[in-house]
Design an enzyme around this catalytic site. Structure first.
Site, short mmCIF file in Angstrom:
data_model
loop_
_atom_site.label_atom_id
_atom_site.label_comp_id
_atom_site.label_asym_id
_atom_site.label_seq_id
_atom_site.Cartn_x
_atom_site.Cartn_y
_atom_site.Cartn_z
N LYS A 16 0.17 -108.03 -10.42
CA LYS A 16 0.87 -108.07 -9.14
C LYS A 16 0.90 -109.49 -8.57
CE LYS A 16 -1.87 -105.01 -7.11
NZ LYS A 16 -2.87 -104.66 -8.13
N ARG A 93 -2.84 -99.45 0.13
CA ARG A 93 -3.71 -98.89 -0.91
C ARG A 93 -4.17 -97.48 -0.58
NH1 ARG A 93 -5.66 -104.26 -2.87
NH2 ARG A 93 -6.96 -104.02 -4.70
N ARG A 132 -10.54 -113.17 -16.80
CA ARG A 132 -9.64 -113.90 -15.91
C ARG A 132 -10.34 -115.02 -15.13
NH1 ARG A 132 -6.23 -110.20 -11.73
NH2 ARG A 132 -8.19 -109.85 -10.64
N ARG A 166 -13.45 -114.57 -9.90
CA ARG A 166 -13.67 -113.71 -8.74
C ARG A 166 -14.99 -112.97 -8.88
NH1 ARG A 166 -8.23 -110.52 -7.21
NH2 ARG A 166 -9.83 -108.94 -6.84
N ARG A 177 -13.34 -100.44 -8.88
CA ARG A 177 -11.98 -100.73 -8.40
C ARG A 177 -10.97 -99.77 -9.02
NH1 ARG A 177 -11.84 -106.80 -9.95
NH2 ARG A 177 -9.72 -106.90 -9.15
P1 AMP Z 1 -7.18 -107.55 -4.68
O1 AMP Z 1 -7.19 -109.03 -4.68
O2 AMP Z 1 -5.87 -106.97 -4.20
O3 AMP Z 1 -7.61 -106.97 -6.01
O4 AMP Z 1 -8.27 -107.07 -3.60
C1 AMP Z 1 -9.63 -107.41 -3.73
C2 AMP Z 1 -10.48 -106.48 -2.88
O5 AMP Z 1 -10.13 -106.63 -1.50
C3 AMP Z 1 -10.33 -105.00 -3.16
O6 AMP Z 1 -11.15 -104.57 -4.24
C4 AMP Z 1 -10.80 -104.41 -1.82
O7 AMP Z 1 -12.21 -104.49 -1.68
C5 AMP Z 1 -10.18 -105.38 -0.83
N1 AMP Z 1 -8.79 -105.00 -0.46
C6 AMP Z 1 -7.66 -105.71 -0.71
N2 AMP Z 1 -6.58 -105.10 -0.23
C7 AMP Z 1 -7.03 -103.94 0.34
C8 AMP Z 1 -6.39 -102.87 1.00
N3 AMP Z 1 -5.05 -102.83 1.17
N4 AMP Z 1 -7.17 -101.85 1.47
C9 AMP Z 1 -8.52 -101.87 1.33
N5 AMP Z 1 -9.19 -102.86 0.69
C10 AMP Z 1 -8.45 -103.89 0.20
#
Ligand code: AMP
Length: 221
Positions: A16, A93, A132, A166, A177
């Site tokens: 994404k 989400r 990654r 990360r 996740r």
């Molecule tokens: P991402 O970079 O999108 O993979 O997000 C990393 C982490 O941020 C996720 O595993 C969640 O802990 C938190 N996070 C990001 N976006 C959301 C969302 N829309 N709702 C809840 N937690 C989020």
């Protein structure tokens, strides 16, 4: 040309973020990644950042209120001159977040052009994510096996030496996740299908091919 807003929907590691960056460059769209916003809050040490740090590290979702608040703030900011639309990346989400986004869009007299589901196979995700890393200076994305830097420890794009992984790109956090995705986020596929704006692309195809598929969706009236 009128701005077109899209959601990129898919499990962690579906690509994404990579596709959102391409769309920003190619079409003047603006990426709204709640993950990036939360990491920023964490690294700048805000109260909210401190509160969400451990939750994120475990791979669990932070509360709906926090992420909806972040998106609301971003949507209220002035838009760039050449504005192609918003790319919602990693948001919504949950069903509650999806409802909140729908209401926000209605309030602003806007609508979603499409919700693009990036389909990938779970085994491929684990391999993708656990290798990654990114350049801390310019954000270029690399992978230990499939896309290493030409010179170890040096970014091909900007020459930087600050490579980052990360904290939640570990196998344990990834399992959480994925579980969060299937329990709380995957129902959105049915939700947007029923609303009539879901389309799917093969997220495992070569990066340029995925970008071309997304472009086709965006070029539709
Ligand atoms: P991402 O970079 O999108 O993979 O997000 C990393 C982490 O941020 C996720 O595993 C969640 O802990 C938190 N996070 C990001 N976006 C959301 C969302 N829309 N709702 C809840 N937690 C989020």
């Amino acid at each position: 040309m009128a701005a077109k807003h899209i959601i990129l929907l898919g499990p962690p590691g579906a690509g994404k973020g990579t596709q959102a960056k391409r769309l920003e460059e190619a079409r003047g769209m603006v990426q709204l990644s709640t993950g990036d916003m939360l990491r920023e809050a964490k690294s700048s040490g805000t109260e909210m950042g401190k509160r969400v740090a451990a939750v994120m590290e475990r791979g669990e979702l932070v509360t709906d209120e926090i992420v909806i608040g972040l998106i609301e703030e971003k949507l209220a900011q002035p838009r760039p001159e050449r504005f192609g639309g918003f790319i919602f990346d990693g948001f919504p989400r949950t069903l509650k977040q999806a409802d909140a986004l729908g209401e926000l869009m209605v309030r602003k007299g806007q609508s979603l052009h499409a919700v693009i589901e990036m389909q990938v196979d779970d085994a491929a995700l684990v391999a993708r994510i656990t290798g990654r890393f990114t350049c801390g200076n310019c954000g270029a994305v690399y992978h230990d096996v499939t896309k290493p830097t030409k010179v170890e420890g040096t970014c091909d794009v900007c020459g930087g030496h600050d490579m980052k992984r990360r904290a939640d790109d570990t196998e344990q956090a990834l399992k959480t996740r994925l579980m969060e995705y299937y329990k709380k986020t995957s129902p959105l596929i049915g939700y947007y299908y029923a609303k009539g704006n879901l389309c799917a692309v093969d997220g495992l195809a070569e990066m340029g091919a995925v970008a071309a598929d997304i472009s086709k969706v965006l070029d539709r009236p």
